[in-house]
Each structure stands twice: as structure tokens, then as C-alpha cells.
Scaffold this motif. Structure first.
Motif, PDB file in Angstrom:
ATOM      1  N   LEU A  78       0.871  -1.166   0.000  1.00 10.29           N
ATOM      2  CA  LEU A  78       0.000   0.000   0.000  1.00 10.29           C
ATOM      3  C   LEU A  78       0.909   1.217   0.000  1.00 10.29           C
ATOM      4  CD1 LEU A  78      -2.889   1.182   0.334  1.00 10.29           C
ATOM      5  CD2 LEU A  78      -2.485   1.100   2.805  1.00 10.29           C
ATOM      6  N   LEU A  79       0.762   2.086  -0.996  1.00  6.92           N
ATOM      7  CA  LEU A  79       1.588   3.284  -1.089  1.00  6.92           C
ATOM      8  C   LEU A  79       0.838   4.475  -0.508  1.00  6.92           C
ATOM      9  CD1 LEU A  79       3.208   2.965  -4.619  1.00  6.92           C
ATOM     10  CD2 LEU A  79       4.037   2.127  -2.423  1.00  6.92           C
ATOM     11  N   LEU A  80       1.522   5.199   0.371  1.00  2.56           N
ATOM     12  CA  LEU A  80       0.960   6.355   1.066  1.00  2.56           C
ATOM     13  C   LEU A  80       1.826   7.572   0.828  1.00  2.56           C
ATOM     14  CD1 LEU A  80       0.629   4.598   4.539  1.00  2.56           C
ATOM     15  CD2 LEU A  80      -1.140   4.757   2.783  1.00  2.56           C
ATOM     16  N   ARG A  81       1.199   8.726   0.752  1.00  2.39           N
ATOM     17  CA  ARG A  81       1.956   9.973   0.660  1.00  2.39           C
ATOM     18  C   ARG A  81       1.694  10.766   1.930  1.00  2.39           C
ATOM     19  NH1 ARG A  81       4.184  11.345  -3.709  1.00  2.39           N
ATOM     20  NH2 ARG A  81       2.628  10.415  -5.079  1.00  2.39           N
ATOM     21  N   ARG A  82       2.776  11.296   2.509  1.00  2.00           N
ATOM     22  CA  ARG A  82       2.669  12.150   3.700  1.00  2.00           C
ATOM     23  C   ARG A  82       3.677  13.272   3.546  1.00  2.00           C
ATOM     24  NH1 ARG A  82      -0.283  12.860   8.707  1.00  2.00           N
ATOM     25  NH2 ARG A  82       1.199  13.795  10.099  1.00  2.00           N
ATOM     26  N   SER A  83       3.191  14.510   3.552  1.00  2.00           N
ATOM     27  CA  SER A  83       4.043  15.696   3.403  1.00  2.00           C
ATOM     28  C   SER A  83       4.957  15.596   2.189  1.00  2.00           C
ATOM     29  CB  SER A  83       4.876  15.923   4.665  1.00  2.00           C
ATOM     30  OG  SER A  83       4.038  16.166   5.762  1.00  2.00           O
ATOM     31  N   GLY A  84       4.438  15.030   1.107  1.00  2.00           N
ATOM     32  CA  GLY A  84       5.187  14.941  -0.134  1.00  2.00           C
ATOM     33  C   GLY A  84       6.061  13.708  -0.272  1.00  2.00           C
ATOM     34  N   ALA A  85       6.313  12.980   0.804  1.00  2.00           N
ATOM     35  CA  ALA A  85       7.149  11.778   0.750  1.00  2.00           C
ATOM     36  C   ALA A  85       6.267  10.554   0.499  1.00  2.00           C
ATOM     37  CB  ALA A  85       7.925  11.608   2.050  1.00  2.00           C
ATOM     38  N   LEU A  86       6.845   9.545  -0.126  1.00  4.72           N
ATOM     39  CA  LEU A  86       6.124   8.332  -0.469  1.00  4.72           C
ATOM     40  C   LEU A  86       6.586   7.187   0.430  1.00  4.72           C
ATOM     41  CD1 LEU A  86       4.014   7.420  -2.574  1.00  4.72           C
ATOM     42  CD2 LEU A  86       5.913   6.856  -4.092  1.00  4.72           C
ATOM     43  N   PHE A  87       5.626   6.479   1.013  1.00  2.00           N
ATOM     44  CA  PHE A  87       5.895   5.365   1.917  1.00  2.00           C
ATOM     45  C   PHE A  87       5.168   4.136   1.403  1.00  2.00           C
ATOM     46  CE2 PHE A  87       6.315   9.199   4.398  1.00  2.00           C
ATOM     47  CZ  PHE A  87       7.447   8.972   5.153  1.00  2.00           C
ATOM     48  N   GLY A  88       5.747   2.967   1.642  1.00  2.00           N
ATOM     49  CA  GLY A  88       5.117   1.707   1.275  1.00  2.00           C
ATOM     50  C   GLY A  88       4.955   0.827   2.501  1.00  2.00           C
ATOM     51  N   VAL A  89       3.774   0.239   2.642  1.00  2.00           N
ATOM     52  CA  VAL A  89       3.485  -0.671   3.747  1.00  2.00           C
ATOM     53  C   VAL A  89       3.060  -1.998   3.125  1.00  2.00           C
ATOM     54  CG1 VAL A  89       2.041  -1.088   5.773  1.00  2.00           C
ATOM     55  CG2 VAL A  89       2.660   1.258   5.165  1.00  2.00           C
ATOM     56  N   ALA A  90       3.680  -3.094   3.545  1.00  2.00           N
ATOM     57  CA  ALA A  90       3.292  -4.399   3.019  1.00  2.00           C
ATOM     58  C   ALA A  90       1.795  -4.599   3.252  1.00  2.00           C
ATOM     59  CB  ALA A  90       4.091  -5.504   3.698  1.00  2.00           C
ATOM     60  N   VAL A  93      -3.732   8.119  -0.113  1.00  2.00           N
ATOM     61  CA  VAL A  93      -3.476   6.723  -0.420  1.00  2.00           C
ATOM     62  C   VAL A  93      -3.267   6.680  -1.928  1.00  2.00           C
ATOM     63  CG1 VAL A  93      -4.413   4.387  -0.481  1.00  2.00           C
ATOM     64  CG2 VAL A  93      -4.809   5.829   1.520  1.00  2.00           C
ATOM     65  N   VAL A  94      -2.049   6.382  -2.341  1.00  2.00           N
ATOM     66  CA  VAL A  94      -1.699   6.408  -3.759  1.00  2.00           C
ATOM     67  C   VAL A  94      -2.253   5.178  -4.467  1.00  2.00           C
ATOM     68  CG1 VAL A  94       0.234   6.450  -5.397  1.00  2.00           C
ATOM     69  CG2 VAL A  94       0.346   7.788  -3.273  1.00  2.00           C
ATOM     70  N   GLY A  95      -2.192   4.032  -3.808  1.00  2.00           N
ATOM     71  CA  GLY A  95      -2.697   2.800  -4.397  1.00  2.00           C
ATOM     72  C   GLY A  95      -1.931   1.607  -3.884  1.00  2.00           C
ATOM     73  N   VAL A  96      -2.170   0.487  -4.518  1.00  2.00           N
ATOM     74  CA  VAL A  96      -1.474  -0.754  -4.171  1.00  2.00           C
ATOM     75  C   VAL A  96      -0.672  -1.186  -5.384  1.00  2.00           C
ATOM     76  CG1 VAL A  96      -1.760  -3.181  -3.528  1.00  2.00           C
ATOM     77  CG2 VAL A  96      -3.266  -1.446  -2.537  1.00  2.00           C
TER      78      VAL A  96
END
Length: 103
Positions: free
Chosen positions: A7-19, A47-50
Motif C-alpha cells: 500500500l503506497l501512502l503519501r505524507r508531506s510529499g514523501a512516499l511510503f510503502g506498507v506491506a 493513499v496512492v494505491g497498491v
């Protein structure tokens, strides 16, 4: 059966991935999204997507000078760097009231 991908998330412009397998819940919280993992709630602006496959690599020792948080590694998606979240030790940037740059 575990869920594949991240699951890709954006927070304050940064991109994070969570299994995806680590995600226990996803909900709206005002203008933000709340993602439940392990014993933590993560906040995201978007939430950018999966994505099914990310080529996750460990962080190089030099990176810890600039990113002192725990991580599950890093990857690149659509040309953008992704910090892969360790669900047991998520970065403060995803905590309520925090931003990536500390503002």
C-alpha cells in the motif's frame, strides 16, 4: 491467505510503502487517512494505491545519516523513491501531528 503487494501512502510529499499483509485497517480521519498496522496507527495525506511488486532493498549505511528512523528498506516506484515501513517500528513522519520535515 496473505495479501500481496504494498500500500503506497503519501505524507508531506514523501512516499511510503506498507506491506499489504501488514495492513489491519484503513479509514478516513478528517482530511487524512488512518492505516492500522501492528500496534500502530499511521496517518497519510493520500493513499496512492497498491502495487503488487516493489524491488525492496536495504538502506545503505550512509543513508542512516540522513534517515535515522527504522525502515524496512527502500524502493522506487514510477521514478519516485519509496521508504518501506517496518510495521513494528513505523517512522515518526507517519505519526499523528508529525510531518516528514518536522514542521
Amino acid at each position: 491467505m496473505s495479501r500481496p503487494g504494498y500500500l503506497l501512502l503519501r505524507r508531506s510529499g514523501a512516499l511510503f510503502g506498507v506491506a499489504s499483509a501488514a495492513v489491519l485497517g484503513l479509514s478516513r480521519q478528517g482530511a487524512a487517512y488512518r492505516v492500522e498496522v501492528a500496534e500502530h496507527g499511521l496517518l497519510a495525506d493520500e493513499v496512492v494505491g497498491v502495487v503488487e511488486n516493489l524491488d525492496v532493498r536495504p538502506l545503505a549505511p550512509l543513508v542512516s545519516r540522513y534517515w535515522p528512523e527504522a525502515s524496512g528498506g527502500w524502493a522506487v516506484h514510477a521514478g519516485a523513491p519509496v521508504v518501506v515501513v517496518d510495521p513494528c517500528r513505523p517512522p515518526r513522519a507517519l505519526a499523528e501531528g508529525e510531518t516528514v520535515d518536522g514542521e
